[in-house]
Design a protein around this motif. Structure first.
Motif, PDB file in Angstrom:
ATOM      1  N   SER A  91       0.853  -1.092  -0.079  1.00 46.37           N
ATOM      2  CA  SER A  91      -0.021   0.102  -0.062  1.00 46.37           C
ATOM      3  C   SER A  91       0.852   1.290   0.187  1.00 46.37           C
ATOM      4  CB  SER A  91      -0.786  -0.113   1.455  1.00 46.37           C
ATOM      5  OG  SER A  91      -0.235   0.246   2.267  1.00 46.37           O
ATOM      6  N   ARG A  92       2.188   1.289   0.764  1.00 51.37           N
ATOM      7  CA  ARG A  92       2.896   2.279   0.528  1.00 51.37           C
ATOM      8  C   ARG A  92       3.748   2.365  -0.845  1.00 51.37           C
ATOM      9  NH1 ARG A  92       7.033   0.074   5.155  1.00 51.37           N
ATOM     10  NH2 ARG A  92       8.475   1.294   3.943  1.00 51.37           N
ATOM     11  N   LEU A  93       3.585   1.574  -1.570  1.00 46.42           N
ATOM     12  CA  LEU A  93       4.158   1.291  -2.910  1.00 46.42           C
ATOM     13  C   LEU A  93       3.212   2.330  -3.715  1.00 46.42           C
ATOM     14  CD1 LEU A  93       6.758   1.135  -4.697  1.00 46.42           C
ATOM     15  CD2 LEU A  93       5.899  -1.276  -5.135  1.00 46.42           C
ATOM     16  N   LEU A  94       2.043   1.724  -3.505  1.00 48.05           N
ATOM     17  CA  LEU A  94       0.851   2.209  -4.320  1.00 48.05           C
ATOM     18  C   LEU A  94       0.773   3.988  -4.193  1.00 48.05           C
ATOM     19  CD1 LEU A  94      -1.592   1.449  -6.100  1.00 48.05           C
ATOM     20  CD2 LEU A  94      -2.915   1.362  -3.931  1.00 48.05           C
ATOM     21  N   ALA A  95       1.001   4.367  -2.922  1.00 53.16           N
ATOM     22  CA  ALA A  95       1.060   5.820  -2.682  1.00 53.16           C
ATOM     23  C   ALA A  95       2.249   6.275  -3.099  1.00 53.16           C
ATOM     24  CB  ALA A  95       0.641   5.839  -1.207  1.00 53.16           C
ATOM     25  N   ARG A 110      12.388  -1.652  -7.696  1.00 54.49           N
ATOM     26  CA  ARG A 110      12.764  -1.403  -9.242  1.00 54.49           C
ATOM     27  C   ARG A 110      11.163  -1.445  -9.841  1.00 54.49           C
ATOM     28  NH1 ARG A 110      18.172  -2.126  -9.825  1.00 54.49           N
ATOM     29  NH2 ARG A 110      19.068  -3.381  -8.099  1.00 54.49           N
ATOM     30  N   GLY A 111      11.302  -1.356 -11.097  1.00 61.05           N
ATOM     31  CA  GLY A 111       9.975  -1.531 -11.963  1.00 61.05           C
ATOM     32  C   GLY A 111       9.337  -0.255 -11.995  1.00 61.05           C
ATOM     33  N   GLY A 112       8.302  -0.136 -12.815  1.00 62.08           N
ATOM     34  CA  GLY A 112       7.302   0.986 -12.730  1.00 62.08           C
ATOM     35  C   GLY A 112       6.406   1.417 -11.557  1.00 62.08           C
ATOM     36  N   ILE A 113       7.234   2.384 -10.663  1.00 64.91           N
ATOM     37  CA  ILE A 113       6.536   2.879  -9.637  1.00 64.91           C
ATOM     38  C   ILE A 113       5.412   3.833  -9.891  1.00 64.91           C
ATOM     39  CG2 ILE A 113       7.162   4.005  -7.289  1.00 64.91           C
ATOM     40  CD1 ILE A 113       8.756   1.267  -8.134  1.00 64.91           C
ATOM     41  N   PRO A 114       4.276   3.594  -9.134  1.00 59.43           N
ATOM     42  CA  PRO A 114       3.219   4.538  -9.341  1.00 59.43           C
ATOM     43  C   PRO A 114       3.278   5.987  -9.354  1.00 59.43           C
ATOM     44  CG  PRO A 114       2.673   2.592  -7.960  1.00 59.43           C
ATOM     45  CD  PRO A 114       4.157   2.601  -8.080  1.00 59.43           C
ATOM     46  N   LYS A 115       2.780   6.905  -9.987  1.00 56.03           N
ATOM     47  CA  LYS A 115       2.834   8.154  -9.912  1.00 56.03           C
ATOM     48  C   LYS A 115       1.168   8.673  -9.819  1.00 56.03           C
ATOM     49  CE  LYS A 115       7.571   8.596 -11.691  1.00 56.03           C
ATOM     50  NZ  LYS A 115       8.356   9.010 -13.057  1.00 56.03           N
ATOM     51  N   ASN A 116       1.310   9.446  -8.817  1.00 56.72           N
ATOM     52  CA  ASN A 116      -0.183  10.279  -8.993  1.00 56.72           C
ATOM     53  C   ASN A 116      -1.483   9.217  -9.025  1.00 56.72           C
ATOM     54  OD1 ASN A 116       1.153  12.543  -9.139  1.00 56.72           O
ATOM     55  ND2 ASN A 116       1.385  12.218 -11.297  1.00 56.72           N
ATOM     56  N   ILE A 117      -1.257   7.937  -8.449  1.00 52.66           N
ATOM     57  CA  ILE A 117      -2.470   7.065  -8.275  1.00 52.66           C
ATOM     58  C   ILE A 117      -3.447   7.795  -7.348  1.00 52.66           C
ATOM     59  CG2 ILE A 117      -3.291   4.873  -7.654  1.00 52.66           C
ATOM     60  CD1 ILE A 117      -1.940   4.983 -10.383  1.00 52.66           C
ATOM     61  N   LYS A 118      -4.676   8.301  -7.466  1.00 52.41           N
ATOM     62  CA  LYS A 118      -5.345   8.638  -6.719  1.00 52.41           C
ATOM     63  C   LYS A 118      -6.109   7.527  -5.659  1.00 52.41           C
ATOM     64  CE  LYS A 118      -8.338  10.074  -9.426  1.00 52.41           C
ATOM     65  NZ  LYS A 118      -9.623  10.855 -10.090  1.00 52.41           N
ATOM     66  N   THR A 119      -6.066   6.249  -6.270  1.00 53.36           N
ATOM     67  CA  THR A 119      -6.918   5.293  -5.332  1.00 53.36           C
ATOM     68  C   THR A 119      -6.041   5.010  -4.235  1.00 53.36           C
ATOM     69  OG1 THR A 119      -8.048   4.481  -7.152  1.00 53.36           O
ATOM     70  CG2 THR A 119      -7.703   2.880  -5.317  1.00 53.36           C
ATOM     71  N   LYS A 120      -6.837   4.704  -2.990  1.00 55.39           N
ATOM     72  CA  LYS A 120      -6.046   4.327  -1.822  1.00 55.39           C
ATOM     73  C   LYS A 120      -6.893   3.012  -1.301  1.00 55.39           C
ATOM     74  CE  LYS A 120      -4.817   8.805   0.232  1.00 55.39           C
ATOM     75  NZ  LYS A 120      -3.354   8.694  -0.343  1.00 55.39           N
ATOM     76  N   ALA A 121      -6.082   1.900  -0.870  1.00 55.58           N
ATOM     77  CA  ALA A 121      -6.798   0.563  -0.785  1.00 55.58           C
ATOM     78  C   ALA A 121      -7.777   0.812   0.665  1.00 55.58           C
ATOM     79  CB  ALA A 121      -5.909  -0.197  -0.441  1.00 55.58           C
ATOM     80  N   ASP A 122      -8.965  -0.002   0.243  1.00 60.40           N
ATOM     81  CA  ASP A 122      -9.923   0.009   1.255  1.00 60.40           C
ATOM     82  C   ASP A 122      -9.513  -0.942   2.439  1.00 60.40           C
ATOM     83  OD1 ASP A 122     -11.979   1.813   0.329  1.00 60.40           O
ATOM     84  OD2 ASP A 122     -11.701   0.464  -1.572  1.00 60.40           O
ATOM     85  N   VAL A 123      -8.751  -2.151   2.032  1.00 60.87           N
ATOM     86  CA  VAL A 123      -8.406  -3.215   3.034  1.00 60.87           C
ATOM     87  C   VAL A 123      -6.977  -3.732   2.675  1.00 60.87           C
ATOM     88  CG1 VAL A 123      -8.983  -5.616   3.523  1.00 60.87           C
ATOM     89  CG2 VAL A 123     -10.861  -4.258   2.450  1.00 60.87           C
TER      90      VAL A 123
END
Length: 235
Positions: A91-95, A110-123
């Motif tokens: 979830s930290r990487l998602l942010a 490494r890899g395609g690190i998320p940028k500007n993803i609005k969605t936060k996990a619900d669970v």
């Protein structure tokens, strides 16, 4: 997009001949669990596939937070308003947080690190958590918080990028010359090998991965891939 059905599992493959990116539906009584969100332009084909199956998408579950697994996440979340699940660690990487814990290998993520993803996990998932017919299995290595999912009805394992089957069956971090990209995006090869052994111990009836074909009765392929990874790591 190509769709292959195997029991309760549907494999949705984008660009199957060029650069295969898979996401999955797992059929449940209350609808479909979508595992991973593929590429940014994947939302409409995913929704159309669900419509053809005739069941709603009830939840979105993520194996890890690389860009080719969360590409359509924001759009799908906006359109469906269903809960999103990811490991507490990823979830930290998602942010967009690429920091590492002191206890973790300090090799860069490494890899395609998320940028500007609005969605936060619900669970936020932990090892052993249940999501319908799925059990979450903590399988770090490709990312620090990668997870696989075991369908307890069939013993099928959806492993994200813990393995690849494009070009050859390989543990995450082992380079397959015909398709080297999962290896290039792997954070920690030693952890990936240990996670591969965890998946092997589940004795899956089916191995479904992020890149490549479904493997039915995959035991021999998994064993060979693990032996190759061990030979590379411990030579």
């Amino acid at each position: 997009m190509r769709v292959i059905k195997e029991g309760f599992l549907y494999q949705l493959t984008f660009m199957p001949k060029l650069f295969p990116v898979n996401c999955y539906f797992i059929e449940e009584e209350d609808g479909l669990t979508l595992i991973d969100a593929a590429l940014p332009n994947s939302a409409e084909p995913i929704l159309q596939a669900a419509k053809q199956i005739g069941k709603p998408i009830s939840r979105i579950v993520l194996t890890h937070a690389h860009g080719d697994h969360i590409g359509a996440l924001d759009k799908l979340k906006d359109m469906l308003q269903v809960p999103v699940y990811i490991s507490a660690r990823d979830s930290r990487l998602l942010a967009g947080d690429t920091s590492l814990d002191p206890s973790e290998s300090q090799t860069p993520i490494r890899g395609g690190i998320p940028k500007n993803i609005k969605t936060k996990a619900d669970v936020l998932l932990q090892d052993g958590d249940k999501i319908g017919s799925l059990t979450a299995i903590f399988t770090p290595g490709h990312t620090p918080g990668s997870m696989s999912f075991l369908d307890v009805r069939t013993n099928a394992v959806i492993a994200g990028d813990a393995f690849q089957t494009r070009g050859d069956t390989a543990v995450s971090g082992v380079t397959v010359p015909w398709f080297p990209f999962p290896a290039m995006a792997t954070w920690n090869k030693e952890a990936a090998l240990e996670s591969a052994k965890i998946i092997q111990g589940l004795k899956p009836s089916l191995l479904a991965v992020g890149h490549g074909e479904l493997l039915r009765s995959p035991g021999d392929h998994i064993e060979k891939a693990i032996k190759k990874a061990e030979a590379i790591l411990f030579k």
